[in-house]
Design a protein around this motif. Structure first.
Motif, short mmCIF file in Angstrom:
data_model
loop_
_atom_site.label_atom_id
_atom_site.label_comp_id
_atom_site.label_asym_id
_atom_site.label_seq_id
_atom_site.Cartn_x
_atom_site.Cartn_y
_atom_site.Cartn_z
N ILE A 84 5.92 8.36 9.01
CA ILE A 84 7.11 8.20 8.16
C ILE A 84 7.67 9.54 7.74
O ILE A 84 8.89 9.78 7.82
CB ILE A 84 6.78 7.34 6.93
CG1 ILE A 84 6.52 5.89 7.34
CG2 ILE A 84 7.91 7.41 5.91
CD1 ILE A 84 6.02 5.00 6.22
N ARG A 85 6.81 10.45 7.33
CA ARG A 85 7.27 11.74 6.84
C ARG A 85 7.73 12.68 7.96
O ARG A 85 8.40 13.66 7.71
CB ARG A 85 6.18 12.40 5.99
CG ARG A 85 6.15 11.87 4.55
CD ARG A 85 7.52 11.84 3.96
NE ARG A 85 7.56 11.44 2.55
CZ ARG A 85 8.65 11.12 1.92
NH1 ARG A 85 9.81 11.12 2.56
NH2 ARG A 85 8.64 10.81 0.64
N GLU A 86 7.38 12.39 9.18
CA GLU A 86 7.95 13.14 10.30
C GLU A 86 9.41 12.76 10.53
O GLU A 86 10.18 13.54 11.09
CB GLU A 86 7.13 12.88 11.57
CG GLU A 86 5.77 13.57 11.58
CD GLU A 86 4.96 13.21 12.81
OE1 GLU A 86 5.43 12.37 13.61
OE2 GLU A 86 3.86 13.77 12.97
N GLY A 91 12.28 -2.09 -0.39
CA GLY A 91 12.25 -1.25 -1.57
C GLY A 91 12.45 0.21 -1.19
O GLY A 91 12.10 0.64 -0.08
N SER A 92 13.03 0.96 -2.11
CA SER A 92 13.20 2.40 -1.92
C SER A 92 12.30 3.10 -2.93
O SER A 92 12.45 2.91 -4.14
CB SER A 92 14.67 2.80 -2.14
OG SER A 92 14.85 4.18 -1.90
N PHE A 93 11.36 3.89 -2.44
CA PHE A 93 10.37 4.49 -3.34
C PHE A 93 9.76 5.75 -2.72
O PHE A 93 9.83 5.96 -1.50
CB PHE A 93 9.26 3.48 -3.65
CG PHE A 93 8.70 2.79 -2.42
CD1 PHE A 93 7.75 3.40 -1.61
CD2 PHE A 93 9.15 1.52 -2.07
CE1 PHE A 93 7.26 2.77 -0.49
CE2 PHE A 93 8.66 0.87 -0.94
CZ PHE A 93 7.70 1.50 -0.15
N VAL A 94 9.14 6.55 -3.57
CA VAL A 94 8.33 7.67 -3.11
C VAL A 94 6.98 7.10 -2.69
O VAL A 94 6.43 6.23 -3.37
CB VAL A 94 8.14 8.71 -4.23
CG1 VAL A 94 7.13 9.78 -3.82
CG2 VAL A 94 9.47 9.35 -4.58
N LEU A 95 6.46 7.51 -1.55
CA LEU A 95 5.18 7.01 -1.08
C LEU A 95 4.11 7.19 -2.15
O LEU A 95 4.06 8.20 -2.84
CB LEU A 95 4.76 7.74 0.20
CG LEU A 95 5.68 7.57 1.41
CD1 LEU A 95 5.15 8.39 2.58
CD2 LEU A 95 5.82 6.11 1.79
N HIS A 96 3.26 6.17 -2.30
CA HIS A 96 2.26 6.18 -3.37
C HIS A 96 1.39 7.43 -3.33
O HIS A 96 1.05 8.00 -4.38
CB HIS A 96 1.38 4.93 -3.27
CG HIS A 96 0.28 4.90 -4.29
ND1 HIS A 96 0.51 4.71 -5.64
CD2 HIS A 96 -1.07 5.07 -4.15
CE1 HIS A 96 -0.63 4.73 -6.29
NE2 HIS A 96 -1.60 4.96 -5.42
N ASN A 153 11.87 13.16 -1.60
CA ASN A 153 12.82 12.16 -1.14
C ASN A 153 12.16 10.79 -1.01
O ASN A 153 11.07 10.67 -0.43
CB ASN A 153 13.40 12.55 0.22
CG ASN A 153 14.33 13.74 0.12
OD1 ASN A 153 14.98 13.93 -0.90
ND2 ASN A 153 14.38 14.54 1.17
N PRO A 154 12.78 9.75 -1.53
CA PRO A 154 12.22 8.40 -1.39
C PRO A 154 12.40 7.86 0.03
O PRO A 154 13.21 8.38 0.80
CB PRO A 154 13.04 7.59 -2.40
CG PRO A 154 14.36 8.29 -2.46
CD PRO A 154 14.04 9.75 -2.30
N VAL A 155 11.66 6.83 0.34
CA VAL A 155 11.74 6.16 1.63
C VAL A 155 12.15 4.71 1.38
O VAL A 155 11.64 4.07 0.46
CB VAL A 155 10.39 6.19 2.37
CG1 VAL A 155 10.49 5.45 3.70
CG2 VAL A 155 9.94 7.61 2.59
N CYS A 156 13.07 4.21 2.18
CA CYS A 156 13.44 2.80 2.10
C CYS A 156 12.61 2.06 3.16
O CYS A 156 12.75 2.32 4.35
CB CYS A 156 14.93 2.61 2.36
SG CYS A 156 15.44 0.86 2.35
N GLN A 215 0.84 -1.20 0.00
CA GLN A 215 0.00 0.00 0.00
C GLN A 215 0.87 1.25 0.00
O GLN A 215 0.58 2.22 -0.70
CB GLN A 215 -0.93 0.01 1.22
CG GLN A 215 -2.11 -0.93 1.14
CD GLN A 215 -3.21 -0.44 0.21
OE1 GLN A 215 -3.04 0.54 -0.53
NE2 GLN A 215 -4.35 -1.12 0.23
N LEU A 216 1.93 1.23 0.78
CA LEU A 216 2.85 2.37 0.81
C LEU A 216 3.54 2.54 -0.54
O LEU A 216 3.76 3.67 -0.99
CB LEU A 216 3.90 2.18 1.90
CG LEU A 216 3.42 2.27 3.35
CD1 LEU A 216 4.49 1.76 4.30
CD2 LEU A 216 3.04 3.70 3.69
N ARG A 217 3.88 1.42 -1.18
CA ARG A 217 4.65 1.48 -2.42
C ARG A 217 3.80 1.81 -3.64
O ARG A 217 4.15 2.71 -4.41
CB ARG A 217 5.37 0.15 -2.66
CG ARG A 217 6.42 0.24 -3.75
CD ARG A 217 7.01 -1.12 -4.05
NE ARG A 217 6.07 -1.97 -4.80
CZ ARG A 217 6.39 -3.14 -5.31
NH1 ARG A 217 7.61 -3.64 -5.13
NH2 ARG A 217 5.49 -3.86 -5.95
#
Length: 259
Positions: free
Chosen positions: A253-255, A93-98, A108-111, A74-76
């Motif tokens: 996550i974004r905090e 995975g390293s990605f930008v939140l959906h 910035n992507p999140v791993c 869901q996050l990806r």
């Protein structure tokens, strides 16, 4: 040409004045000034380097069947993907939140690492804690009571690990599957987990230090345990992986990992 010559002449005068001023400064004072400038420059470089290397890794953990893998997808990409299939290998995975995929500008992507919750596979968590910027402990809010003790034991083990305590890794206890009518509320789950951890704290304190694996103790002596007493920040939130209601975990996550 005359303007250029005049400028060069003025620069030469300034250079001569500066050179004269420098010669008037005592040698010791001059060396100290140069040393201070050098150390300031090194400190500036170190700060920039630390900012660049700040971790962007979020680790998902919790008991098997709590919905971690669905949450990962869901996050990806905004879908449940594998449905209710239990993951036996870490998903990473390293990605930008959906939810941010259509935003303009650089994000910035999140791993994100989903660690299997099976008891035999939990030691894999230790491989990822050193690089974790935040932890999401997923709890099945629908089938909570039968698994309350096991969830509390797993939480206790995580919250007393040196790798978590020393870095004060923030944790989100995520009550998943709250879209179901019979799901327990986050306040109920929080209180029950605190009660179970308080019992664990008492029983494990009575055991010899040589017989337990925990590296730190939890809580305040003489007081009932509460998550507010933990070395790291612990917050509780709700989600529904199947319906895609994951805004609270995204906010957490974004905090930690700024967009």
């Amino acid at each position: 040409m005359e303007g250029t010559e005049e400028l060069l002449k003025q620069l030469k005068q300034w250079s001569n004045v500066a050179e004269q001023r420098i010669r008037e400064i005592p040698a010791e004072q001059l060396y100290v000034s140069i040393g201070v400038l050098f150390l300031t420059f090194i400190l500036f470089l170190l700060i920039r380097l630390l900012k660049r290397t700040k971790s962007n890794t979020i680790v998902l953990t919790g008991l098997s069947g709590s919905g971690k893998t669905i949450l990962f997808y869901q996050l990806r990409d905004g879908s449940s993907h594998q449905g209710t299939v239990t993951s036996m290998e870490p998903n990473a995975g390293s990605f930008v939140l959906h939810s941010e995929s259509e935003k303009k500008g650089k994000i910035n992507p999140v791993c994100v690492i989903d660690v299997p919750g099976h008891s035999r596979l939990r030691p894999k968590l230790d491989d990822y804690l050193p690089q974790a910027a935040g932890l999401v402990f997923v709890v099945d809010a629908l089938d909570f009571l039968p698994n309350c003790r096991a969830a509390a034991e797993y939480l206790y083990d995580i919250l007393t690990k040196a790798s978590v305590v020393k870095k004060k890794i923030p944790m989100l206890i995520l009550c998943n599957k709250t879209d179901k009518v019979t799901a327990h509320t986050k306040d109920f789950i929080r209180k029950q987990l605190e009660k179970e951890i308080d019992k664990l704290r008492t029983s494990r304190t009575a055991i010899s230090d040589a017989d337990i694996a925990n590296e730190y103790t939890l809580g305040v002596t003489g007081e009932a345990f509460a998550f507010s007493q933990c070395y790291n920040k612990v917050v509780v939130a709700e989600s529904s992986g199947l319906t895609g209601e994951i805004s609270q975990v995204e906010q957490f996550i974004r905090e930690i990992v700024r967009p």
